[in-house]
Design a protein around this motif. Structure first.
Motif, PDB file in Angstrom:
ATOM      1  N   ALA A   1      41.573  40.347  45.245  1.00 43.79           N
ATOM      2  CA  ALA A   1      42.502  39.756  44.393  1.00 43.79           C
ATOM      3  C   ALA A   1      42.302  40.080  43.032  1.00 43.79           C
ATOM      4  O   ALA A   1      43.125  40.199  42.223  1.00 43.79           O
ATOM      5  CB  ALA A   1      42.111  38.185  44.415  1.00 43.79           C
TER       6      ALA A   1
ATOM      7  N   ALA B   1      47.318  37.749  42.366  1.00 36.72           N
ATOM      8  CA  ALA B   1      47.634  37.809  43.718  1.00 36.72           C
ATOM      9  C   ALA B   1      48.315  36.566  44.199  1.00 36.72           C
ATOM     10  O   ALA B   1      47.903  35.461  43.632  1.00 36.72           O
ATOM     11  CB  ALA B   1      46.503  37.983  44.496  1.00 36.72           C
TER      12      ALA B   1
ATOM     13  N   VAL C   1      44.172  43.644  42.939  1.00 42.46           N
ATOM     14  CA  VAL C   1      45.398  43.276  42.660  1.00 42.46           C
ATOM     15  C   VAL C   1      45.883  42.935  41.412  1.00 42.46           C
ATOM     16  O   VAL C   1      46.915  43.432  40.821  1.00 42.46           O
ATOM     17  CB  VAL C   1      46.088  42.116  43.626  1.00 42.46           C
ATOM     18  CG1 VAL C   1      47.536  41.867  43.396  1.00 42.46           C
ATOM     19  CG2 VAL C   1      45.914  42.893  45.161  1.00 42.46           C
ATOM     20  N   GLN C   2      44.987  42.066  40.638  1.00 48.52           N
ATOM     21  CA  GLN C   2      45.515  41.671  39.276  1.00 48.52           C
ATOM     22  C   GLN C   2      45.336  42.885  38.414  1.00 48.52           C
ATOM     23  O   GLN C   2      45.894  43.049  37.328  1.00 48.52           O
ATOM     24  CB  GLN C   2      44.513  40.415  38.873  1.00 48.52           C
ATOM     25  CG  GLN C   2      44.974  39.941  37.706  1.00 48.52           C
ATOM     26  CD  GLN C   2      44.471  38.567  37.276  1.00 48.52           C
ATOM     27  OE1 GLN C   2      43.365  38.174  38.191  1.00 48.52           O
ATOM     28  NE2 GLN C   2      44.617  37.948  36.091  1.00 48.52           N
TER      29      GLN C   2
ATOM     30  N   LEU D   1      47.467  41.355  52.559  1.00 46.22           N
ATOM     31  CA  LEU D   1      46.844  40.977  51.300  1.00 46.22           C
ATOM     32  C   LEU D   1      46.675  39.492  51.338  1.00 46.22           C
ATOM     33  O   LEU D   1      45.478  38.834  51.103  1.00 46.22           O
ATOM     34  CB  LEU D   1      47.820  41.295  50.170  1.00 46.22           C
ATOM     35  CG  LEU D   1      47.293  40.595  48.823  1.00 46.22           C
ATOM     36  CD1 LEU D   1      46.159  41.383  48.399  1.00 46.22           C
ATOM     37  CD2 LEU D   1      48.576  41.017  47.657  1.00 46.22           C
TER      38      LEU D   1
ATOM     39  N   ILE E   1      42.781  33.365  46.550  1.00 50.01           N
ATOM     40  CA  ILE E   1      44.349  32.907  45.964  1.00 50.01           C
ATOM     41  C   ILE E   1      44.318  31.162  46.021  1.00 50.01           C
ATOM     42  O   ILE E   1      44.700  30.780  45.165  1.00 50.01           O
ATOM     43  CB  ILE E   1      45.358  33.289  46.810  1.00 50.01           C
ATOM     44  CG1 ILE E   1      45.541  34.946  46.377  1.00 50.01           C
ATOM     45  CG2 ILE E   1      46.939  32.942  46.300  1.00 50.01           C
ATOM     46  CD1 ILE E   1      46.420  35.782  47.590  1.00 50.01           C
TER      47      ILE E   1
END
Length: 108
Positions: free
Chosen positions: A27, A38, A30-31, A56, A64
Motif C-alpha cells: 500500500a 491504494a 502504491v502511494q 493489489l 486499505i
C-alpha cells in the motif's frame, strides 16, 4: 496436547505479522508511485490492469481496510464498533495472506 492444538503456537502470530507488513509495504509503494493511497476501486481498461487491481486488493487489502476504518472513525465519526469489526476482518485477512506469502517464500 488437548484438542490437537498447534505444536508451534507462535506460527499464527507470525502469519498475522507477515500479512500486515506485506499489506503495508504494498500500500505504501502504491502511494509512493501514484501519489494517491491504494483503494478498493477497479477502473482498468485492460485485462492485465484488471488482474493487477485484483492482486493489489488481495495483498494490500488489510492496510486499505484499516486506513479506511481509521478515517471513518476519526473524520466521519463512525461508531467504534465498525472500527473493531474492520480490525477483526483485517486480522483474519492478514492471517491468511501471511500464510500464503510465507508458503510462497518457503517454497522458493
Amino acid at each position: 496436547m488437548l484438542g490437537g492444538g498447534d505444536v508451534y503456537p507462535w506460527r499464527q502470530s507470525l502469519h498475522h505479522a507477515v500479512g500486515f507488513v506485506t499489506a503495508g509495504i504494498i500500500a505504501s509503494f502504491v502511494q509512493l508511485v501514484s501519489g494517491k493511497p491504494a483503494r478498493f476501486e477497479l477502473a482498468p481498461e485492460t485485462l492485465i490492469g484488471s488482474l493487477g487491481g485484483v492482486m493489489l486488493g488481495l495483498t494490500a487489502g488489510p492496510a486499505i481496510l484499516m486506513r479506511n476504518a481509521w478515517r471513518g472513525m476519526r473524520i466521519e465519526a463512525r461508531p467504534p464498533f465498525w472500527f473493531l469489526l474492520s480490525l477483526m476482518v483485517a486480522g483474519v485477512w492478514s492471517l491468511f495472506s501471511g500464510a500464503i506469502v510465507l508458503g510462497i517464500l518457503i517454497s522458493v
